[in-house]
Structure formats: structure tokens, C-alpha cells
Design an enzyme around this catalytic site. Structure first.
Site, PDB file in Angstrom:
ATOM      1  N   GLU A 180      34.256  50.325  33.925  1.00  0.00           N
ATOM      2  CA  GLU A 180      33.241  50.544  35.254  1.00  0.00           C
ATOM      3  C   GLU A 180      33.201  51.389  35.245  1.00  0.00           C
ATOM      4  O   GLU A 180      33.565  51.340  36.587  1.00  0.00           O
ATOM      5  CB  GLU A 180      34.597  49.312  35.624  1.00  0.00           C
ATOM      6  CG  GLU A 180      35.173  47.997  34.776  1.00  0.00           C
ATOM      7  CD  GLU A 180      36.002  47.078  35.672  1.00  0.00           C
ATOM      8  OE1 GLU A 180      36.118  47.975  36.519  1.00  0.00           O
ATOM      9  OE2 GLU A 180      36.249  45.923  35.154  1.00  0.00           O
ATOM     10  N   GLU A 193      35.803  41.162  29.979  1.00  0.00           N
ATOM     11  CA  GLU A 193      36.595  40.840  30.950  1.00  0.00           C
ATOM     12  C   GLU A 193      36.422  39.519  31.368  1.00  0.00           C
ATOM     13  O   GLU A 193      35.673  39.106  32.717  1.00  0.00           O
ATOM     14  CB  GLU A 193      36.714  42.006  32.347  1.00  0.00           C
ATOM     15  CG  GLU A 193      38.094  43.422  31.059  1.00  0.00           C
ATOM     16  CD  GLU A 193      38.433  43.712  32.696  1.00  0.00           C
ATOM     17  OE1 GLU A 193      37.957  43.549  33.810  1.00  0.00           O
ATOM     18  OE2 GLU A 193      38.288  44.846  32.201  1.00  0.00           O
TER      19      GLU A 193
END
Ligand SMILES: *[C@@H]1O[C@H](CO)[C@@H](O)[C@H](O)[C@H]1NC(C)=O
Ligand SMILES: *[C@@H]1O[C@H](CO)[C@@H](O)[C@H](O)[C@H]1NC(C)=O
Ligand SMILES: *[C@@H]1O[C@H](CO)[C@@H](O)[C@H](O)[C@H]1NC(C)=O
Ligand SMILES: *[C@@H]1O[C@H](CO)[C@@H](O)[C@H](O)[C@H]1NC(C)=O
Ligand SMILES: CC(=O)N[C@H]1CO[C@H](CO)[C@@H](O)[C@@H]1O
Length: 835
Positions: free
Chosen positions: A169, A238
Site C-alpha cells: 500500500e 484485499e
């Protein structure tokens, strides 16, 4: 014990034997459509299971349950700070045995997705020394890749790992780092490539990922995501199945309907690999939870609950694997209906793999957020009807037939003429878990935490204590403790004479801290404590009560405690903790004595931690009488018997304040049952329609954020288990007890034409049917009611099929029920069963 089908047994034996065959290398590549394994495009359905959040004894059954749930891939991060707690000192033992975990995945015949990071977020505690980060990252990542290669675990070597991830991320924070950020991410890509692992690398949430990387999406919904390049597939790393819990927080829930909707949309719009974050959340044992203020449970409302499944039976050891199959097929803490509802979706999607990954795609927009997608492969077709409207059920006419698609749902028609799955129509059982106390009287002993190092400041000056650091300014707690303890003592002494501004006065003490908890002592006397509500704000301690300081030397001792360190955000590594000052004594006339640049003494950890009281078998220094209640800094100890059976075990710690608990020397995590969630913001019903956020469907208002604490069965022996508590705030251990977790009630709900399966799991039988109605029953589970029509024999059919059985399966049709008399609607069966 239930019967196990022969085919399943055969399949198991095949898996068992194939695991022993020489591994065959497979080629992993990709194109704009999908990940390709040996040249074949694949539909991959993956779930996150983090190995340190369970135990090696739990891994086989967790992975088996994931496979039973229709997954073909397991994802995990690699937890750097757990593996390298001190520089170049590595730990791969116990539940850090990454290789064993990957081999467990391989033994079940599943693929693996390895997110090395090594930065991982994951609400996991920060704890790695950050100097020369890239160099350290390189050393660690290379070590992991070499270890994995040595065991031939990459797909290119015949192993299960088909993809690996570098960084995590980073796109969310890259802006904050300007050009350095860009350079760093390019360096990550070049470095990753240089490791030649033979399978593709991915970067999640990284919009401008370098050419050699596949960028992927994380979020509640990823159907609108497009990768940065045309030649990479649409991957969702995710898909948040729920959310984590904070101390002081409520229980977040994401419904099965909404999660299935998100998955349905993703595959409708060309997605080919998605991963549930989490599929099993588990437990933050020890001090592993990040923060600040992430709770010890990491259940995440995932399809497999925190406690997972039973431990591997001894039977396995004597390799009577037939019996093992029997047991494995029966037990398991499934979060139902989520697990079952998604399972049906997974099986359906995988059955359509060829068409989804090769078919020609035609989308049609009907307006009002209603769309259809047809995949056509040489005339063989599958259809998705997606309704993203939050309120309206929408009827469409498709090739002459009318279909009603409920609001916020996706219908799937494997041959474009009959709906076989709708994400909003749940046909799986809803289980309500129950905790059962295991009756036994606990006898407690106790001892006080020793505060010896600040008792006589004058004596100490001449001979510095071991493990103590000195400085003439206040130091960051994280830098000093190296993350080995939550606790750090800050001690100084101050000479008060006639010239001091606080001489002969009733002074007060002021302390500015970066959190999270502060206990203040003057001349070895506790004068007050304070903790930050959610750990995010500075803590300001002011003791306005009158402090009588001595003429001469006075000791000021401050115990600072952290509750999980910052694990996310730009520059999160720079976030400081503990007492950073100023620390002042203030006279009533506002004159101040600033102690911030005094000579300070820093001591890491509690005395009891240093002495390892949680391991201590020596009962001599533990008192058996005058058990203190609501007293701070007390160690409590007791022994208990394990409840018989295989159901997961939890400790009910209601009555305690805050502290740490150990069972047989295993740190089961921080506890804080005295911290209650806010009274407001919960609701007993949850409308799955409309975009989910982690504040949407909350329960547990006004209750302790976490009352029950998981003790894996493998931490226990039959008798004489030792429980040690360090109680920091003061509490009452009298009501502490040992409980097991089982299915208390099973609710069934299925539409005509489907099969309803009910099971108590855990080996118990259905004892009673409280309610059964085939027709148009009203209400939701817990409050089912008969509707306007029903088959008169509803109850008797279900009783006959289910009572006394461990599980039962009912074909929901008018064939077995008498006519319901319901007109113009799809009849529904609702059942409430007691276990
Ligand atoms: C579909 O048809 C094309 C040519 O029309 C052919 O090349 C291809 O093999 C066919 N695919 C399948 C799966 O039958
Ligand atoms: C489908 O719906 C349309 C519009 O509501 C209606 O006119 C038509 O009769 C329906 N067709 C069938 C086969 O029910
Ligand atoms: C489509 O599938 C359903 C059930 O799977 C079946 O009843 C129906 O006959 C099939 N229709 C066609 C045209 O294949
Ligand atoms: C923390 O780590 C540093 C560097 O590795 C070391 O010098 C220091 O002694 C450690 N402190 C503690 C309390 O372990
Ligand atoms: C990529 C993506 O879908 N991100 C979303 C993840 O979820 C958060 C919270 O709902 C959204 O704000 C993001 O846009």
C-alpha cells in the site's frame, strides 16, 4: 460422528500421496485477462490467514476449512519484526515457522500468495529498527526468498507460491515522500526483479507501479478498479471481510450478502483473482497487536472465526488418517452464514472458469445502476445481472424472460436462463455461538510488582543499575525498549532547598506524554495515573492535589506504558512514544521547576517481566491470603483444568482492569475488559444494502471491547495449567473462568429449489427444533414468525429430519412439504434449531 463420503476419502488419500510425489515445476505468467498457470488462465479465489495469529496445530484445519469453503489460494504476509526482533537475530520457531505454513498449504493442494513486504501494516505492531531501511529490507527479503527457494516452494520450482508481493500500500503514502517516494518504489521493483523467483511480483495500492510489477487493488469493493497497464489482469489483494477492533471499540460486522455482492461485482467486471482480508483473522498473541490500541482479538468477522478449528488430533500422529478425515470433516468454527454463502459463490465461479477467462464480454446498462454482463465462449454463455441500486429491486427482461434482481445484489445464471445464485438470497445456516463455563473453583495467589529501583535514589547514584540508561533529556520510549516491553520507567531525583520555587509549598506535578498510559510516583508513593482514550492524543497529566516534597532529595518516578505502536501512515516510523516532556513541578503561585533536562534514568520493563514470573513454578514468594482487589500493579496466579473435548477454549476475564495474561508461559495477549465501548451507535439489525464502511454495522455497545481471550488448545495440558496475570489498573479476579465456545443455535433459511443444511458442528447433535415454517415466514433469525401461508407439516418434517442428528440436509421443495398455499412467490424455509 458423521459418515464421510467415499469420494472425499479417496480425494484426501490422493492429496496425501501426491504431496509425496516429486514436485513438478509450473510456469506462472499473466496477460490482461488473468494469471496463467502453465499457460491456462485461472480464476483464483484466495483468503488471508496470518500464521503468527494462530498456532501450527491450528494451521492444517484452518487451511482445510478454507479449501472446503471453495478457496484455491491462501495468502499471507511475512512478519519481519517477528522474524528479526533484534538485528540479524532470526526466529522461525513455533508459530513463526513460515516454511511449515507454506508446506501446509502445499499439502492441501492449494496455491500460495506470499506478501513479503517486508513492511506489512496489518494492524501489526511496529518494531523493527529503521536505520538504513533499504539495506535491512534487502537483507531480510533476500533471506526469506532464499529460505523459500531452498525448500522449492516457488511454483517455478514445483511449489505452491504463484505470486509474491514487495512493499505494501505504498501508493497511499507515496505523495508525502515526493521524489524520494518514487525512487524508492523503483528501487523496490528493481531489487525484487533481481531476486529471480520465477513467478510474478505484485504491488498493492500502487497506482504507478513500475513496469515489471502488477499493481492490485485493496478495499471494500474493487469492481471499478482498472490496473495501470492493459497487459495485467485485474487483481484484488484485499477484500475486507469485516474490520479489526480497537480497545474501546465496538464489534464491526460485514454481512454475508454485502461481501458476496462485492465479490460478484468484481468477477462480473472482469476480475480474476481476489483475496479475502481476512479469511481467518485470529489472535494478536503477546504484544503483536499494533496500534495504537488494536485489541488482542483479530477476529475481523472473517469467514473462519478467531478460534479457528480444533487442534490436530493425536490420531494423526499415529497416521490413522482415515479417522483424521472423520474428525476434520466435523469440527470447525465457521462464521455462518458468511462461510457457507461465499462457498456456494466460489464453487460457481470456479465452475465457470473457462468462460470467464476466455469468453467475449458484452455489458448492457439498464440505468438505475442495473447492468448485465454476458460472457460468451463459442455460444456457451454465463450471465451476471448486477443491481448496485441501494434501495430498489429491479426487474429486467432478458431475452424474453423477466428477472427480478434485489437491490444491492448480483444474480448469476451459468447458462443465461436460470438464476442459480443471488448474493442477497442466503441459503446457508446462521450459527449463533455460545460460551459455556467449565465449572471449577480457581484458587488465587498473588504478589506485588516490586518497585525496588526507585526506592532509594541516593544509594543508586554511586552504582548504576544493570539495564539502565541515563540521559539529561527525555527519550523516545520505542527507541529505548526496542519493543521488548510495553513498560518504561522514567526516574529522576530533585533536590529541594530554600531556593527552590517549590520549597515548603504544596506543589503539583505536570507531565506531557505522547501516550499511552502514565503512572506517577513521588518518593515511591503512587500519586495518580492517566490513560489516553484512544491512544491517538497526547496525554497531559496534572496532579493538582498537594504534593508535600521533602527538604533534600525527592524521587520522581514515571511509569509509561504503550498499547501497540503506530503501524501505518506516512512517516509512521518517526512517531514518538512515551514521556517527551516537559515534566514540571509547579508551585501554587505558578512558579515552575522544569525537570525535563534533569539527569534521567530509564529502565525497560517490569520487575516481574525481568524475573519471568509468568514462568515461575516457585510458589514461595506468592501470597495465599488477603487476595487484593482493585489494587494496581499486582501479579495473580492460579491453576486450572482444561475443559474436556475439542471445542476452543477462552478465558472470561470480566472483572479485571488492564494487563497481560500468560497461560503455561505463553503470552496470550494484553487484556483490558474494563474498557467499555461507547453506548451509542449499535443496531440489532443491519441493512446489507448500500456501501459498507467499518462504522456501518456495529454491535457490543456499552460492553467491554474484549471480554474473552483465546487460549489455543495446544497451549494447554489436561490438568495443572498455570494462569498468570499482571494487573496494571486493579481488578477482581474472583469471576475469572474458563469457557468453551460452541454453536448454541443454528438458524436455517433457504429458498425453494435449494438445499438447507443444518449442523451443530463440534460433534454435538441438534436437540430441538424451536421453529420451522415453509411458506412466507417473516422476520430475521432470532425473531422468525409464521407468515400468511405455510405448509402444515413444516415442523414435523424438520423435526424428523434433524433432531438427534449432528447435521441434516433438507431439500426445500413442495416435494417433501405439503402445499404451502403461497401464491406468486418463491417459498422460503426458516428454521431455528437448538444444539
Ligand atoms: C472457439 O472457437 C474458436 C474458433 O471459432 C476456436 O479456435 C476455439 O478453439 C474455440 N474454443 C473452444 C473452447 O471451443
Ligand atoms: C415481463 O414484464 C413486463 C413488464 O413488467 C410485462 O409486460 C410482461 O408481461 C412480463 N413478461 C412475462 C413473461 O411475465
Ligand atoms: C440452465 O440450467 C438450469 C439449471 O442449472 C436448467 O434447469 C436449465 O435446463 C438450463 N437451461 C439450458 C438452456 O441449458
Ligand atoms: C536496543 O537495540 C540497540 C541496537 O540494536 C541496542 O544497542 C540496545 O542495547 C537495545 N536495548 C534494549 C533495551 O534491548
Ligand atoms: C480501492 C478501493 O476500493 N478503496 C476503497 C477502500 O475502502 C475505503 C473505505 O470504504 C474507500 O474509501 C476506498 O475508496
Amino acid at each position: 460422528m458423521t459418515m464421510v463420503s467415499f469420494s472425499r476419502l479417496v480425494a484426501y488419500i490422493i492429496v496425501l500421496f501426491s504431496a509425496c510425489l516429486p514436485a513438478i515445476a509450473v510456469e506462472v505468467s499473466y496477460d490482461g485477462r488473468a494469471i496463467k498457470i502453465d499457460g491456462e488462465r485461472r480464476i483464483l479465489i484466495s483468503g488471508s490467514i496470518h500464521y503468527p495469529r494462530s498456532t501450527p496445530e491450528m494451521w492444517p484445519s484452518l487451511i482445510q476449512k478454507a479449501k472446503d469453503g471453495g478457496l484455491n489460494t491462501i495468502e499471507t504476509y511475512v512478519f519481519w519484526n517477528a522474524h528479526e526482533p533484534q538485528r540479524r537475530q532470526y526466529d522461525f520457531s513455533g508459530n513463526l515457522d513460515l516454511i511449515k505454513f507454506i508446506k501446509t498449504i502445499q499439502n492441501e493442494g492449494l496455491y500460495a500468495l506470499l506478501r513479503i513486504g517486508p513492511y506489512v501494516c496489518a494492524e501489526w505492531n511496529y518494531g523493527t529498527n529503521n536505520d538504513a531501511f533499504m539495506n535491512e529490507m534487502k537483507t531480510f527479503t533476500t533471506l526469506i526468498v532464499d529460505k523459500v527457494k531452498q525448500e522449492n516452494l516457488f511454483a517455478s520450482q514445483g511449489g505452491p507460491i504463484i505470486l509474491a508481493q514487495i512493499e505494501n500500500e505504498y501508493g497511499n503514502v507515496i505523495q508525502s515522500y515526493g521524489d524520494d517516494g518514487k525512487q524508492y518504489i523503483n528501487w523496490c521493483a528493481d531489487f525484487a526483479e533481481s531476486l529471480s523467483i520465477g513467478v510474478p511480483w505484485i504491488m498493492c495500492q500502487e497506482g504507478d507501479a513500475p513496469q515489471s510489477m502488477i499493481n492490485t487493488c485493496n478495499g471494500w469493493y474493487c469492481d471499478q478498479f482498472t490496473p495501470s497497464r492493459h497487459d495485467v489482469p485485474k487483481i484484488w489483494t484485499e477484500n475486507w471481510t469485516g474490520w479489526y477492533k480497537d480497545w474501546g471499540g465496538k464489534d464491526p460486522h460485514r454481512t454475508a450478502e454485502d461481501l458476496a455482492f462485492a465479490v460478484g461485482r468484481f468477477y462480473q467486471y472482469g476480475g480474476t483473482l481476489q483475496n479475502y482480508y481476512m479469511y481467518h483473522g485470529g489472535t494478536n498473541f503477546g504484544r503483536t497487536s499494533g496500534g495504537p490500541y488494536i485489541a488482542t482479538t483479530y477476529d475481523y468477522d472473517a469467514p473462519l472465526d478467531e478460534y479457528g478449528t480444533k487442534t490436530e488430533a493425536k490420531i494423526f500422529v499415529i497416521s490413522l488418517f482415515i479417522l483424521n478425515v472423520l474428525i476434520r470433516s466435523v469440527l470447525g468454527n465457521l462464521n455462518q452464514p458468511k462461510w457457507g454463502h461465499l462457498k456456494q459463490l466460489h464453487l460457481l465461479l470456479i465452475s465457470m472458469e473457462k468462460i470467464l477467462t476466455h469468453g467475449e464480454v458484452t455489458n448492457h446498462d439498464y440505468g438505475k445502476m442495473m447492468s448485465s454482463t454476458v460472457y460468451d465462449l463459442n455460444g456457451t454463455r454465463v450471465c451476471f445481472f448486477g443491481n448496485a441500486n441501494e434501495k430498489e429491486d429491479i426487474q429486467i427482461t432478458f431475452e424474453g424472460t423477466n428477472y427480478t434482481v434485489p437491490a444491492w445484489s448480483v444474480s448469476i445464471l451459468p447458462n443465461c436462463s436460470k438464476e442459480v445464485y443471488n448474493t442477497a438470497r442466503v441459503n446457508s445456516q446462521t450459527s449463533v455461538m455460545a460460551k459455556k463455563p467449565y465449572a471449577q473453583k480457581l484458587e488465587w495467589t498473588w504478589r506485588a510488582e516490586q518497585f525496588e529501583h526507585f526506592k532509594s535514589p541516593s544509594q543508586k547514584q554511586s552504582s548504576p543499575l544493570k539495564g539502565v540508561t541515563y540521559a539529561t533529556h527525555l527519550l523516545d520510549q520505542k527507541a529505548l525498549t526496542n519493543d521488548t516491553s510495553d513498560y518504561l520507567w522514567y526516574t529522576t531525583s530533585v533536590d529541594i532547598d530554600e531556593n527552590s520555587p517549590v520549597y515548603g509549598q504544596e506543589a503539583s506535578l505536570e507531565v506531557q506524554s505522547k501516550g499511552h498510559i502514565l503512572h506517577a510516583f513521588v518518593n515511591a508513593r503512587h500519586i495518580g495515573s492517566k490513560w489516553a482514550k484512544d491512544g491517538h492524543y497526547d496525554l497531559y497529566f496534572e496532579r493538582s492535589a498537594k504534593l508535600k516534597l521533602r527538604h533534600g532529595k525527592n524521587s520522581i518516578s514515571l511509569l509509561s506504558a504503550t498499547v501497540g505502536l503506530q503501524n501505518y501512515g506516512a512517516y509512521f516510523d518517526k512517531e514518538e512514544n512515551g514521556i517527551l516532556g516537559p515534566v514540571k513541578l509547579i508551585a501554587p503561585n505558578s512558579q515552575e521547576l522544569d525537570l525535563s533536562t534533569n539527569q534521567w534514568e530509564f529502565k525497560v520493563g517490569l520487575n516481574g517481566e525481568e524475573r519471568e514470573l509468568y514462568k515461575d513454578d516457585d510458589h514461595r514468594n506468592w501470597h495465599t491470603d488477603k487476595l487484593p482487589f482493585n489494587r494496581m500493579f499486582v501479579w495473580y496466579k492460579t491453576t486450572f483444568q482444561s475443559p474436556p473435548g475439542e471445542d476452543p477454549v477462552v478465558l472470561d476475564l470480566l472483572g479485571l482492569g488492564k494487563g497481560i495474561a500468560w497461560v503455561n508461559g505463553h503470552n496470550i495477549g494484553r487484556y483490558w475488559p474494563s474498557y467499555h465501548a461507547d453506548e451509542n451507535g449499535c443496531s440489532s439489525t443491519c441493512d446489507y444494502r448500500g456501501a459498507y464502511t467499518n462504522n456501518k454495522c456495529l454491535t457490543n455497545c456499552g460492553q467491554p471491547s474484549q471480554r474473552w481471550y483465546h487460549v489455543p488448545r495446544s497451549f494447554l495440558q489436561k490438568e495443572g495449567n498455570t494462569l498468570v496475570l499482571f494487573e496494571e489498573f486493579g481488578g477482581n479476579p474472583s469471576n475469572v473462568n474458563v469457557q468453551t465456545v460452541t454453536v448454541g443455535k443454528a438458524y436455517g433459511n433457504a429458498y425453494e429449489g435449494n438445499n438447507l443444511e443444518l449442523s451443530c458442528q463440534g460433534g454435538r447433535v441438534i436437540s430441538e427444533i424451536k421453529f420451522a415454517s415453509f411458506g412466507d415466514p417473516k422476520g430475521t433469525y432470532g425473531s422468525f414468525e409464521k407468515g400468511s401461508c405455510e405448509s402444515p407439516n413444516s415442523l414435523s418434517v424438520i423435526k424428523q429430519a434433524c433432531v438427534g442428528k449432528e447435521s441434516c440436509s433438507i431439500d426445500v421443495s413442495e416435494g417433501i412439504f405439503e402445499p404451502s398455499g403461497c401464491k406468486d412467490l418463491t417459498a422460503r424455509l426458516a428454521v431455528e434449531a437448538l444444539c
